[in-house]
Structure formats: C-alpha cells, structure tokens
Design a protein around this motif. Structure first.
Motif, short mmCIF file in Angstrom:
data_model
loop_
_atom_site.label_atom_id
_atom_site.label_comp_id
_atom_site.label_asym_id
_atom_site.label_seq_id
_atom_site.Cartn_x
_atom_site.Cartn_y
_atom_site.Cartn_z
N VAL A 13 5.16 -2.22 16.98
CA VAL A 13 4.49 -2.45 15.70
C VAL A 13 3.52 -3.62 15.83
CG1 VAL A 13 6.38 -3.89 14.82
CG2 VAL A 13 4.86 -2.76 13.21
N TYR A 14 2.39 -3.44 15.21
CA TYR A 14 1.33 -4.45 15.17
C TYR A 14 1.63 -5.41 14.02
CZ TYR A 14 -3.55 -6.12 14.99
OH TYR A 14 -4.68 -6.88 14.99
N ALA A 15 1.34 -6.68 14.21
CA ALA A 15 1.68 -7.70 13.22
C ALA A 15 1.10 -7.41 11.84
CB ALA A 15 1.24 -9.07 13.71
N SER A 16 -0.14 -6.93 11.78
CA SER A 16 -0.72 -6.67 10.46
C SER A 16 -0.02 -5.52 9.75
CB SER A 16 -2.22 -6.41 10.55
OG SER A 16 -2.48 -5.20 11.20
N ASP A 17 0.53 -4.57 10.51
CA ASP A 17 1.31 -3.49 9.90
C ASP A 17 2.62 -4.03 9.33
OD1 ASP A 17 -0.67 -1.63 10.54
OD2 ASP A 17 0.28 -1.11 12.45
N MET A 18 3.24 -4.96 10.07
CA MET A 18 4.45 -5.61 9.56
C MET A 18 4.14 -6.35 8.27
SD MET A 18 6.54 -7.44 12.61
CE MET A 18 5.36 -7.45 13.95
N LEU A 19 3.05 -7.09 8.30
CA LEU A 19 2.64 -7.88 7.15
C LEU A 19 2.41 -6.98 5.93
CD1 LEU A 19 1.85 -10.66 6.05
CD2 LEU A 19 -0.47 -10.21 6.85
N GLU A 20 1.76 -5.87 6.15
CA GLU A 20 1.50 -4.93 5.06
C GLU A 20 2.82 -4.39 4.47
OE1 GLU A 20 -0.32 -0.50 4.85
OE2 GLU A 20 -1.64 -2.01 5.78
N GLU A 21 3.75 -4.03 5.34
CA GLU A 21 5.03 -3.51 4.86
C GLU A 21 5.82 -4.59 4.11
OE1 GLU A 21 9.03 -1.21 6.44
OE2 GLU A 21 7.30 -1.36 7.78
N LEU A 22 5.86 -5.78 4.66
CA LEU A 22 6.58 -6.88 4.01
C LEU A 22 5.96 -7.24 2.67
CD1 LEU A 22 7.10 -9.08 7.18
CD2 LEU A 22 8.93 -7.97 5.86
N THR A 23 4.65 -7.22 2.61
CA THR A 23 3.95 -7.54 1.37
C THR A 23 4.19 -6.45 0.33
OG1 THR A 23 2.27 -8.78 2.58
CG2 THR A 23 1.71 -8.09 0.35
N SER A 24 4.11 -5.19 0.73
CA SER A 24 4.31 -4.11 -0.24
C SER A 24 5.76 -4.08 -0.74
CB SER A 24 3.91 -2.76 0.35
OG SER A 24 4.81 -2.35 1.35
#
Length: 111
Positions: free
Chosen positions: A28-39
């Motif tokens: 997983v790419y960090a920005s994808d993690m960030l997007e999931e955590l934010t959502s």
C-alpha cells in the motif's frame, strides 16, 4: 474540558493498529493509507502518518520498497513483516477485548 480533545486522543490510540491493519492487506502507498484513514475519520492530519510509518519500520513491523510510477517519481509501497504480523495478532486480541469490555460497560445499568 473539550470533547474534541478526548476524541483526538482516542483516535491516536488506535492509529497504529489501523495502519498495521491496512498494510496487512497487501502493498500500500502512503497516500492511499491516508485517504482510507481520513475517510474513516481516524486521522485528518497528514503529518501524523509519516513519522508513524518510520517508527513502525524502525521497529521491524513494516518494510517498504520503491516502485516506479508511470505518472511521476517512484513511490514507496509498504508491506507488513513477519514480526509485524505477529505484533498485529496481539493487537487484534487486545482490540477484541476492548470492544467486548466497552460493550459490557455500555450495557450496564446504573442504579
């Protein structure tokens, strides 16, 4: 006392668990993690994720590799290590206990 402060602390308390859970599903790419955590409303501050990923890597729980991108510079993709998988199993157990305990407390009647 502001409820927002307590809510932030509660989210911070489960952030490491959530990040490891996301990474355990595959690269997983960090920005994808960030997007999931934010959502999921777990994290809203980007500056929190990268230091956490560094700590997890230094602890041997996650690793990363660089993968070339078609639309820019190479990207760092994270994976969970064997040590990280075992660590996550312990966190899974703790999480289940916490959920059970809080449900039990919430269900208690006051006399």
């Amino acid at each position: 006392m502001k409820i927002e402060n307590t809510q932030v602390q509660m989210r911070k308390g489960i952030l490491e668990y959530c990040v490891l859970k996301i990474i355990s599903r595959g690269e997983v790419y960090a920005s994808d993690m960030l997007e999931e955590l934010t959502s999921a409303k777990i994290m809203v501050v980007e500056g929190t994720l990268y230091p956490l990923l560094t700590r997890l890597r230094k602890a041997g729980l996650v690793d990363y590799k660089w993968i070339e991108s078609k639309s820019g510079p190479p990207r760092k993709y994270y994976t969970i290590t064997e040590v990280g998988t075992e660590f996550l199993k312990g966190l899974d157990s703790t999480w289940k206990q916490l959920v059970t305990s809080t449900k039990k407390i919430s269900a208690q009647r006051t006399s």
